[in-house]
Design an enzyme around this catalytic site. Structure first.
Site, PDB file in Angstrom:
ATOM      1  N   SER A  11      -1.530   5.420   9.930  1.00  0.00           N
ATOM      2  CA  SER A  11      -2.582   6.089   9.159  1.00  0.00           C
ATOM      3  C   SER A  11      -2.333   5.970   7.659  1.00  0.00           C
ATOM      4  CB  SER A  11      -2.666   7.560   9.578  1.00  0.00           C
ATOM      5  OG  SER A  11      -3.585   8.261   8.768  1.00  0.00           O
ATOM      6  N   HIS A  47       6.642  12.172   2.384  1.00  0.00           N
ATOM      7  CA  HIS A  47       7.020  13.496   2.889  1.00  0.00           C
ATOM      8  C   HIS A  47       8.501  13.678   2.610  1.00  0.00           C
ATOM      9  CE1 HIS A  47       7.235  17.083   5.228  1.00  0.00           C
ATOM     10  NE2 HIS A  47       7.759  16.535   6.313  1.00  0.00           N
TER      11      HIS A  47
END
Length: 339
Positions: free
Chosen positions: A26, A108
């Site tokens: 993604s 992240h």
């Protein structure tokens, strides 16, 4: 809190660098294609041999290398693979091969914040975290907009890690919406908390509980799905557009009154205490340790829970009802054949 925009970033910095995007899921497909479309001429996608992403990346006109070769070649290595495999990826392929002065980037903070990866001291380490799924990062970019991004720097031996990070964020569309400065710790802990208690864990369990309550009381599954699942998007879109007040302006007075008197009965002091416990598990590193241990046993419990969720009646009735609304598939964000 400082917010940067395109005017604060020199996009030519990233245009002059070789960028390896590790992973083509993604986020990976969005970053690689947005960078290319922003004028970064040297972009490669790093994938293991046999990965399904190879054909997808090549179909998009992107060059594919294995992770070790990409690390040797690149000035900036953006890691967009699942969190659970990033430690081994760094130790086996990236760390031994990256050039001194190169930059290692993440979307992240988990592996850096919890010391699951200990980067070499001679490389920059920064984070660009779009606040939206990769499919939205790509679609908003193609519309001429962008998704807000978070930026953080963990190591800066070059002295210009922030400038390169801002340039990267601008090239994927973040500078059009705003790039918010944070830290790996703050991004990681708030992201995990939001996912677990509200966005994914909390919302899914709330929808399931509402659906199950209505069905157990004798109401039609179709009605339960519409009221407890399908209409969530309608409400969230109103909040997304203008906050809770915008949503309350748009719903009936009856619905708004029910929000005030019944919402706190569901999300009561016990729920708030449970949220504090979840946050404590995240802050202490207990959740990260638990997740890494789960991966050492081939995700046995995780896969069982995924299978159990897929077998819930809410999924079967949802598939049936969505087939009655072809516009949902026509405007879908996720196209598994391309990303």
């Amino acid at each position: 809190m400082r917010v940067y925009y395109d005017r604060d970033a020199d996009v030519n910095l990233i245009k002059g660098k070789k960028v390896a995007v590790v992973g083509y899921g993604s986020q990976g497909h969005a970053h690689a294609n947005n960078l290319r479309d922003s004028g970064v001429k040297e972009v490669v996608v790093a994938l293991r041999k046999g990965s399904a992403g190879v054909a997808k990346a090549e179909a998009a006109g992107l060059k594919v290398l294995d992770a070790s070769a990409a690390a040797k070649w690149a000035d900036v290595v953006m890691v967009l693979t699942p969190d659970e495999g990033q430690g081994d990826l760094y130790r086996e392929h990236l760390g031994p091969n990256m050039r001194s002065g190169a930059a290692l980037a993440f979307a992240h903070g988990l592996n850096i914040h919890f010391n699951l990866i200990e980067p070499r001291p001679d490389i920059d380490v920064f984070m660009i975290a779009p606040k939206g799924p990769g499919h939205t990062v790509r679609s908003e970019y193609e519309r001429g907009g962008g998704v807000p991004c978070l930026v953080a720097v963990a190591q800066n031996p070059s002295g210009n890690a922030l400038e390169v990070a801002l340039s990267y964020a601008s090239a994927i569309g973040g500078g059009r919406a705003g790039i918010i400065e944070t830290t790996f710790k703050e991004e990681c802990e708030t992201d995990l908390f939001g996912e677990q208690t509200v966005l994914c864990g909390g919302l899914v369990e709330l929808m399931k509980a509402g659906y199950d309550t209505l069905v157990a009381a004798g109401y039609a599954p179709e009605m339960a799905y519409f009221e407890c699942v399908h209409e969530v998007k309608l409400i969230v879109d109103l909040i997304y557009e203008g906050g809770i007040a915008n949503m309350n302006y748009s719903i009936s007075n009856t619905a708004e009154y029910g929000e005030y008197v019944s919402g706190p009965r569901v999300i009561d002091s016990g729920v708030r205490e449970a949220m504090k416990e979840v946050l404590a598990d995240i802050q202490s590193g207990r959740f990260a340790r638990q997740w890494m241990l789960e991966n050492k046993v081939n995700q046995t419990s995780f896969k069982a829970m995924r299978r159990q969720m897929g077998e819930h009646p809410i999924e079967q009735i949802g598939e049936k009802l969505r087939a009655m609304m072809p516009w949902i598939a026509k405007n879908r964000l996720v196209d598994k054949s391309r990303n």
